[in-house]
Design a protein around this motif. Structure first.
Motif, short mmCIF file in Angstrom:
data_model
loop_
_atom_site.label_atom_id
_atom_site.label_comp_id
_atom_site.label_asym_id
_atom_site.label_seq_id
_atom_site.Cartn_x
_atom_site.Cartn_y
_atom_site.Cartn_z
N ASP A 14 2.29 -11.66 -3.22
CA ASP A 14 0.87 -12.00 -2.79
C ASP A 14 -0.06 -10.65 -2.78
O ASP A 14 0.47 -9.96 -2.15
CB ASP A 14 0.65 -13.01 -1.52
CG ASP A 14 1.61 -14.22 -1.82
OD1 ASP A 14 1.77 -14.87 -2.77
OD2 ASP A 14 2.31 -14.38 -0.72
N THR A 15 -1.29 -10.82 -3.39
CA THR A 15 -2.15 -9.67 -3.22
C THR A 15 -2.76 -9.87 -1.75
O THR A 15 -3.58 -10.69 -1.70
CB THR A 15 -3.07 -9.99 -4.40
OG1 THR A 15 -2.27 -9.58 -5.29
CG2 THR A 15 -4.38 -8.43 -4.32
N ILE A 16 -2.63 -8.84 -1.00
CA ILE A 16 -3.45 -8.97 0.13
C ILE A 16 -4.60 -8.20 0.17
O ILE A 16 -5.82 -8.41 0.60
CB ILE A 16 -2.51 -8.15 1.27
CG1 ILE A 16 -1.25 -8.83 1.52
CG2 ILE A 16 -3.30 -7.87 2.64
CD1 ILE A 16 -1.22 -10.11 1.70
N ASP A 17 -4.65 -6.88 -0.51
CA ASP A 17 -6.00 -6.27 -1.22
C ASP A 17 -5.37 -5.55 -2.14
O ASP A 17 -4.26 -5.48 -2.72
CB ASP A 17 -6.54 -5.52 -0.04
CG ASP A 17 -5.98 -4.34 0.44
OD1 ASP A 17 -5.33 -3.75 -0.40
OD2 ASP A 17 -5.75 -3.78 1.62
N GLY A 18 -6.55 -4.71 -2.66
CA GLY A 18 -6.20 -3.94 -4.06
C GLY A 18 -5.01 -3.08 -4.19
O GLY A 18 -4.43 -3.19 -5.38
N ASN A 19 -4.58 -2.52 -2.78
CA ASN A 19 -3.53 -1.71 -2.97
C ASN A 19 -2.14 -2.14 -2.10
O ASN A 19 -1.40 -1.36 -1.90
CB ASN A 19 -3.87 -0.26 -2.74
CG ASN A 19 -4.79 0.59 -3.72
OD1 ASN A 19 -4.45 0.43 -4.87
ND2 ASN A 19 -6.01 0.96 -3.28
N ARG A 21 0.42 -5.35 -1.58
CA ARG A 21 1.17 -6.50 -1.87
C ARG A 21 2.13 -7.20 -0.74
O ARG A 21 2.74 -6.26 -0.28
CB ARG A 21 1.92 -6.74 -3.26
CG ARG A 21 1.22 -5.88 -4.34
CD ARG A 21 -0.03 -6.84 -4.96
NE ARG A 21 -0.56 -6.27 -5.99
CZ ARG A 21 -1.70 -5.67 -5.79
NH1 ARG A 21 -2.09 -5.45 -4.69
NH2 ARG A 21 -2.34 -4.92 -6.87
N ARG A 22 2.20 -8.38 -0.57
CA ARG A 22 3.18 -9.02 0.28
C ARG A 22 4.26 -9.88 -0.32
O ARG A 22 4.03 -10.62 -1.09
CB ARG A 22 2.36 -9.84 1.28
CG ARG A 22 3.17 -10.52 2.38
CD ARG A 22 2.59 -10.91 3.57
NE ARG A 22 1.93 -9.82 4.46
CZ ARG A 22 0.77 -9.84 5.01
NH1 ARG A 22 0.26 -11.16 5.35
NH2 ARG A 22 -0.19 -8.61 5.78
N HIS A 51 -0.35 -4.05 -10.48
CA HIS A 51 -1.63 -3.33 -10.24
C HIS A 51 -2.60 -3.38 -11.32
O HIS A 51 -2.02 -2.91 -12.47
CB HIS A 51 -1.32 -1.99 -9.67
CG HIS A 51 -2.62 -1.30 -8.90
ND1 HIS A 51 -3.66 -0.98 -9.50
CD2 HIS A 51 -2.60 -0.99 -7.52
CE1 HIS A 51 -4.36 -0.58 -8.57
NE2 HIS A 51 -3.92 -0.66 -7.28
N ASP A 75 5.40 -5.96 3.40
CA ASP A 75 4.16 -5.42 2.75
C ASP A 75 4.66 -3.99 1.68
O ASP A 75 5.10 -3.26 2.25
CB ASP A 75 2.98 -4.94 3.64
CG ASP A 75 2.26 -6.01 4.21
OD1 ASP A 75 2.63 -7.42 3.75
OD2 ASP A 75 1.39 -6.03 5.08
N SER A 77 2.61 -1.18 0.01
CA SER A 77 1.34 -0.33 -0.25
C SER A 77 1.61 0.49 -1.68
O SER A 77 2.34 1.33 -1.79
CB SER A 77 0.73 0.58 1.02
OG SER A 77 1.82 1.56 0.84
#
Lengths: 274, 274
Positions: A14-19, A21-22, A51, A75, A77
């Motif tokens: 899952d995308t948590i933010d741009g950089n 992933r979870r 990405h 997570d 990064s």
């Protein structure tokens, strides 16, 4: 609806933010301690693939296993440390509760149509159809997701004796014949049981500390492979000081060298046992 | 006063703060573009060695060459991503004017007295005293710092023809016989000219993008080696898509496997040449 393949479950992010992933661990992929290293390598590579800034295909991947990943969420990064015209250098760190358990570097890049030659030779092996289906290793959950057919150096069973050489050669594919993509290829490179098992004739506590894979196959070659068997061979060069190295090659049925992969492995064992 | 050895000059670092070291390029170590990759690997490893938190000896080092290092100063930032009881995982980044040119990961750790075995065999070679002293490669500044005595696969000269295999085997030591420490061993692992030179029979634009070295030698073995010759052998497995891999072994005169090293290399070349 067909349930997703266990491999796709394992590399789902899952995308948590741009950089960031979870992902999460899955019991089917459990190893002796933590998840199978190959599935961790796969999910690190997959994270970079997701990405939007990524250019090209995976060329080289190094995964350093700093600590076992605990059951549950993690997570990853991501950072593109450098982007050049035709290649890109990535850093990825897997952490749980703020503590880093896995560090990866990867080089992605564009392949070009150049002079080409395969200098290595695949190991001698009968076709997989002539061999007995089995698992890459006993006692491990994830082993049952693969069909492994040994040509040499089978996983040492209950009354196994020490071997003089550590080489294993086997045909392998995942049971559902999911098409091999780069993450799946990264996982297959780590499918061989620790070489020290072969040499000592049984289980020895051990774990990969660093794994490097070079991807020779381009996307077209992976498409041609589909979900077919891959012929893998692995050997060690030296065992000393509680560590050994392993080098592996993965070949397609039509003699394409798909990947070469190397690792450095910790093992436990007193001199007095020798 | 004896001037410092060029290798010691090259790996000399000033402490900027706890996690940053400053070094500089040296013209003696210049390659075709930027410095010799081996000296960059050495200075990355040396930077970690200078960190007061470092535990144990180098076990595994991966250096990703993201861009050429320009002539002048550079900073190396260090981070111990994870410290365990007997090993430690490092990240090091070399940057100039804020842009990253080199990324390294390293595993350091404690070696223990365990069962040991060397499975690989050194290549056949006469003693170095029976061979002609030479350089590892022509046209490069740093080549003249080493004494390289080829057993097979010499650097292709002016009228060289393509070779069917890419293997090079040579004895090598630095001219001043500076004792081999881990940084020096890291540099020696990258001394082989690009394997594509052998196969194509001459110069081909090329550069290492990722270099991984496993250090098998413990400090006692390095002390025993001193500044003596090391027997190195290197070969490629596959050239395709503008990239090839190289695997190398470094042996002592008394058949100790000191290091195994692998790299993935970019090369230029049109299919029409083949």
């Amino acid at each position: 609806m067909t349930p997703p393949h266990p491999f796709d479950n394992a590399i789902h992010l899952d995308t948590i933010d741009g950089n960031v992933r979870r992902g999460r661990t899955h019991p089917e992929w459990a190893n002796f301690v933590g998840p199978f290293g190959g599935i961790t390598a796969a999910v690190m590579l997959r994270a970079i693939e997701t990405h939007p800034d990524r250019i090209g295909e995976p060329l080289a991947l190094t995964v350093n296993f700093a600590a076992p990943t605990a059951d549950g969420d993690f997570d990853i990064s991501l950072r593109a440390a450098r982007t050049n015209r035709t290649n890109q250098h990535w850093l990825a760190e897997l952490s749980q509760d703020g503590a880093v358990t896995t560090i990866a570097t990867a080089v992605f890049g564009v392949r070009r149509d150049t002079w080409a030659s395969t200098e290595a030779h695949p190991p001698a092996a009968p076709p997989p159809e002539q061999l007995v289906p089995g698992v890459p290793g006993d006692f491990i959950a994830w082993g049952h997701l693969y069909d492994a057919r040994f040509v040499a150096g089978a996983f040492p069973g209950e009354h196994a004796q020490p071997n003089e050489v550590s080489t294993s050669t086997m045909w392998m594919r995942d049971n559902a014949q999911r098409p091999v993509d780069y993450p799946a290829l990264a996982a297959l490179c780590d499918i061989f049981c620790p070489r020290v098992f072969l040499r000592r004739g049984g289980f020895v506590p051990s774990g990969t500390i660093s794994l490097t894979t070079y991807f020779h196959a381009d996307q077209r070659q992976l498409d041609a492979l589909g979900g077919d068997f891959v012929l893998g061979t692995a050997h060690a060069n030296r065992f000393s000081g509680g560590y050994f190295d392993q080098s592996a090659q993965l070949w397609s049925r039509n003699r394409a060298l798909l990947a070469t992969s190397h690792q450095f492995v910790y093992f436990k064992g007193q001199r007095s046992q020798g």
